[in-house]
Design a protein around this motif. Structure first.
Motif, PDB file in Angstrom:
ATOM      1  N   ASP A  20      58.485  75.714   7.585  1.00 16.32           N
ATOM      2  CA  ASP A  20      59.859  77.075   8.091  1.00 16.32           C
ATOM      3  C   ASP A  20      58.972  78.037   9.780  1.00 16.32           C
ATOM      4  O   ASP A  20      59.501  78.960   9.131  1.00 16.32           O
ATOM      5  CB  ASP A  20      60.004  77.831   6.774  1.00 16.32           C
ATOM      6  N   ARG A  21      57.934  77.269   9.471  1.00 18.52           N
ATOM      7  CA  ARG A  21      57.524  78.180  10.439  1.00 18.52           C
ATOM      8  C   ARG A  21      57.894  78.440  12.407  1.00 18.52           C
ATOM      9  O   ARG A  21      58.773  76.940  12.286  1.00 18.52           O
ATOM     10  CB  ARG A  21      56.003  77.912  10.662  1.00 18.52           C
ATOM     11  N   PRO A  22      57.657  79.043  12.778  1.00 16.64           N
ATOM     12  CA  PRO A  22      58.423  79.394  14.136  1.00 16.64           C
ATOM     13  C   PRO A  22      57.575  78.282  14.869  1.00 16.64           C
ATOM     14  O   PRO A  22      56.337  78.643  14.755  1.00 16.64           O
ATOM     15  CB  PRO A  22      58.872  80.668  14.338  1.00 16.64           C
ATOM     16  N   LEU A  23      58.363  77.373  15.989  1.00 19.04           N
ATOM     17  CA  LEU A  23      57.816  76.400  16.330  1.00 19.04           C
ATOM     18  C   LEU A  23      57.713  77.378  18.562  1.00 19.04           C
ATOM     19  O   LEU A  23      58.887  77.340  18.590  1.00 19.04           O
ATOM     20  CB  LEU A  23      58.454  75.157  17.164  1.00 19.04           C
ATOM     21  N   PHE A 120      51.546  85.759  24.348  1.00 24.12           N
ATOM     22  CA  PHE A 120      53.422  85.199  24.322  1.00 24.12           C
ATOM     23  C   PHE A 120      53.250  84.798  22.097  1.00 24.12           C
ATOM     24  O   PHE A 120      54.472  85.404  21.982  1.00 24.12           O
ATOM     25  CB  PHE A 120      54.301  84.739  24.978  1.00 24.12           C
ATOM     26  N   ILE A 121      52.703  83.811  22.598  1.00 20.05           N
ATOM     27  CA  ILE A 121      52.468  83.104  20.721  1.00 20.05           C
ATOM     28  C   ILE A 121      52.412  84.644  19.966  1.00 20.05           C
ATOM     29  O   ILE A 121      53.016  85.013  18.607  1.00 20.05           O
ATOM     30  CB  ILE A 121      51.519  82.531  20.165  1.00 20.05           C
ATOM     31  N   ASN A 122      52.121  85.383  20.604  1.00 15.81           N
ATOM     32  CA  ASN A 122      51.638  87.215  19.015  1.00 15.81           C
ATOM     33  C   ASN A 122      52.404  87.681  19.342  1.00 15.81           C
ATOM     34  O   ASN A 122      52.612  87.690  17.938  1.00 15.81           O
ATOM     35  CB  ASN A 122      50.274  87.298  19.553  1.00 15.81           C
ATOM     36  N   LYS A 123      53.150  88.002  20.320  1.00 15.26           N
ATOM     37  CA  LYS A 123      54.561  88.872  20.081  1.00 15.26           C
ATOM     38  C   LYS A 123      55.382  87.440  19.458  1.00 15.26           C
ATOM     39  O   LYS A 123      56.282  88.370  18.454  1.00 15.26           O
ATOM     40  CB  LYS A 123      55.073  88.808  21.581  1.00 15.26           C
ATOM     41  N   VAL A 124      55.591  86.408  19.033  1.00 16.95           N
ATOM     42  CA  VAL A 124      56.476  85.957  18.165  1.00 16.95           C
ATOM     43  C   VAL A 124      56.180  86.474  17.061  1.00 16.95           C
ATOM     44  O   VAL A 124      56.975  86.399  16.253  1.00 16.95           O
ATOM     45  CB  VAL A 124      56.720  84.374  19.012  1.00 16.95           C
ATOM     46  N   CYS A 125      55.149  86.174  16.737  1.00 10.77           N
ATOM     47  CA  CYS A 125      54.345  85.969  15.972  1.00 10.77           C
ATOM     48  C   CYS A 125      55.123  87.536  14.594  1.00 10.77           C
ATOM     49  O   CYS A 125      55.583  87.496  13.716  1.00 10.77           O
ATOM     50  CB  CYS A 125      52.877  85.733  15.142  1.00 10.77           C
ATOM     51  N   GLU A 126      54.149  88.611  15.630  1.00  8.70           N
ATOM     52  CA  GLU A 126      54.970  90.196  15.106  1.00  8.70           C
ATOM     53  C   GLU A 126      56.270  90.135  15.032  1.00  8.70           C
ATOM     54  O   GLU A 126      56.807  90.675  14.385  1.00  8.70           O
ATOM     55  CB  GLU A 126      54.484  91.028  16.410  1.00  8.70           C
ATOM     56  N   GLU A 127      57.463  88.940  16.204  1.00 11.88           N
ATOM     57  CA  GLU A 127      58.676  89.687  15.599  1.00 11.88           C
ATOM     58  C   GLU A 127      59.357  88.859  13.913  1.00 11.88           C
ATOM     59  O   GLU A 127      60.460  88.926  13.910  1.00 11.88           O
ATOM     60  CB  GLU A 127      59.572  88.817  17.007  1.00 11.88           C
ATOM     61  N   THR A 128      58.489  87.510  13.864  1.00 11.11           N
ATOM     62  CA  THR A 128      59.145  86.638  13.486  1.00 11.11           C
ATOM     63  C   THR A 128      58.660  87.319  11.795  1.00 11.11           C
ATOM     64  O   THR A 128      58.988  86.890  11.195  1.00 11.11           O
ATOM     65  CB  THR A 128      59.099  85.076  13.296  1.00 11.11           C
ATOM     66  N   GLY A 129      57.077  87.761  12.039  1.00 14.19           N
ATOM     67  CA  GLY A 129      56.562  88.118  10.535  1.00 14.19           C
ATOM     68  C   GLY A 129      55.478  86.683  10.141  1.00 14.19           C
ATOM     69  O   GLY A 129      55.222  86.997   9.312  1.00 14.19           O
ATOM     70  N   LYS A 130      56.019  85.649  11.011  1.00 13.99           N
ATOM     71  CA  LYS A 130      55.244  84.210  10.483  1.00 13.99           C
ATOM     72  C   LYS A 130      54.464  83.870  11.795  1.00 13.99           C
ATOM     73  O   LYS A 130      54.373  83.961  12.803  1.00 13.99           O
ATOM     74  CB  LYS A 130      56.401  83.214  10.152  1.00 13.99           C
ATOM     75  N   ASP A 131      53.257  83.044  11.359  1.00 14.83           N
ATOM     76  CA  ASP A 131      52.761  82.467  12.193  1.00 14.83           C
ATOM     77  C   ASP A 131      53.231  81.296  13.046  1.00 14.83           C
ATOM     78  O   ASP A 131      53.618  80.350  12.278  1.00 14.83           O
ATOM     79  CB  ASP A 131      51.329  82.622  11.569  1.00 14.83           C
TER      80      ASP A 131
END
Length: 317
Positions: A20-23, A120-131
């Protein structure tokens, strides 16, 4: 758990591997990344995808129009990842570094693409709490180097799991999904004269001879910009050398140039005008090519019958 660990533990199909990880989907405006975005949508993954474009500020205006007017209405919002250090992109970086990137020192890729996308990927990680999983449209057919890539990777420049769902696709598959969705490729591919075989930095420092000729004949304004950058760096470098009582010749330095000469031409300091002159020749620069016989882009890609890619809900004119 990384994608490789999932595979080692027995996961075989992509739904099991990505869980269920973000893409985070890298979109360049090129035919392959567009095909990948369309395929992900076909798999019902659109809500999981965050589309991002690494903006070097050195792309062709037609590419920006394609992203804004054709692709974004079709796939949804495309975020722009821009260098924090060089917000003005390629020209900004060249002026601040007082140097052109080269094959040996390709700091353009690191500064204008890798670092902005990694941030940008790091920001998505921070926002979603998922890798997030980094999804890229690389195909093995493109080059010998890319043919060695695997579909799944847990390393790479983005320092995160990477998925290459189109790795085994042929160009015919890319054309087919464009046709299925009635979406044309970027107009640069469809030019009658000098159709592009790739899109991206316009031009790339590693452009081939025909690609340089295409810029010179289709978009001479970019040649003017390169000439200005070369002149600025030349004057700045000459002043620094003069302060030491030296010249380019006495210091054994080549004059600053956007395109680095091949080994046999080193020491001649080829500026953009000489490179353009060379691009018009054949037989190793011995003869000027009088006629160009490249196949029109529409025929080359077999995309003549695809629609104009108008946004959904808007009639064709």
């Amino acid at each position: 758990m990384s994608v490789i660990q999932r595979i080692v533990e027995g996961a075989r199909e992509w739904p099991e591997i990505i869980e269920d990880r973000p893409l985070v989907v890298s979109v360049s405006g090129g035919k392959d990344s567009t095909a990948m975005a369309l395929w992900l949508i076909d798999q019902g993954l659109k809500d999981r995808c965050t589309f991002v474009f690494a903006d070097t500020k050195w792309e062709h205006p037609d590419l920006y129009r394609y992203l804004d007017e054709v692709l974004e209405p079709k796939i949804g919002k495309i975020h722009r990842a821009v260098s924090e250090k060089y917000p003005g992109g390629m020209p900004d970086m060249i002026r601040k570094k007082q140097a052109f990137p080269s094959n040996r020192l390709r700091f353009c890729t690191e500064n204008l693409k890798i670092l902005p996308l990694r941030n940008f990927i790091n920001k998505v990680c921070e926002e979603t709490g998922k890798d997030p999983i980094n999804v890229v449209g690389i195909r093995a057919q493109e080059s010998q180097r890319r043919s060695k890539f695997e579909e799944w990777d847990d390393a790479g420049p983005m320092e995160c799991d990477t998925w290459r769902p189109l790795i085994d696709w042929l160009v015919e598959d890319v054309i087919a999904i464009h046709t299925k969705h009635a979406i044309p490729p970027c107009s640069l591919y469809l030019r009658d004269n000098h159709p592009a075989s790739r899109v991206g930095c316009y031009p790339c420092i590693l452009s081939r001879k025909k690609e340089i000729l295409a810029v010179a004949e289709q978009d001479s304004w970019r040649i003017d910009e390169i000439r200005t950058l070369e002149s600025e760096l030349h004057d700045s470098y000459a002043k620094r050398l003069a302060a030491k009582g030296e010249t380019f010749e006495s210091a054994g330095r080549n004059k600053p140039a956007y395109f680095q000469a091949r080994k046999r031409l080193q020491g001649e300091g080829w500026g953009i005008d000489k490179v353009v002159e060379w691009s018009r020749t054949t037989f190793g620069g011995l003869q000027v090519e009088m006629f160009h016989t490249s196949e029109p882009g529409c025929q080359m890609w077999g995309l003549c019958d695809i629609g104009e890619g108008t946004p959904e809900g808007e009639p064709d004119e």
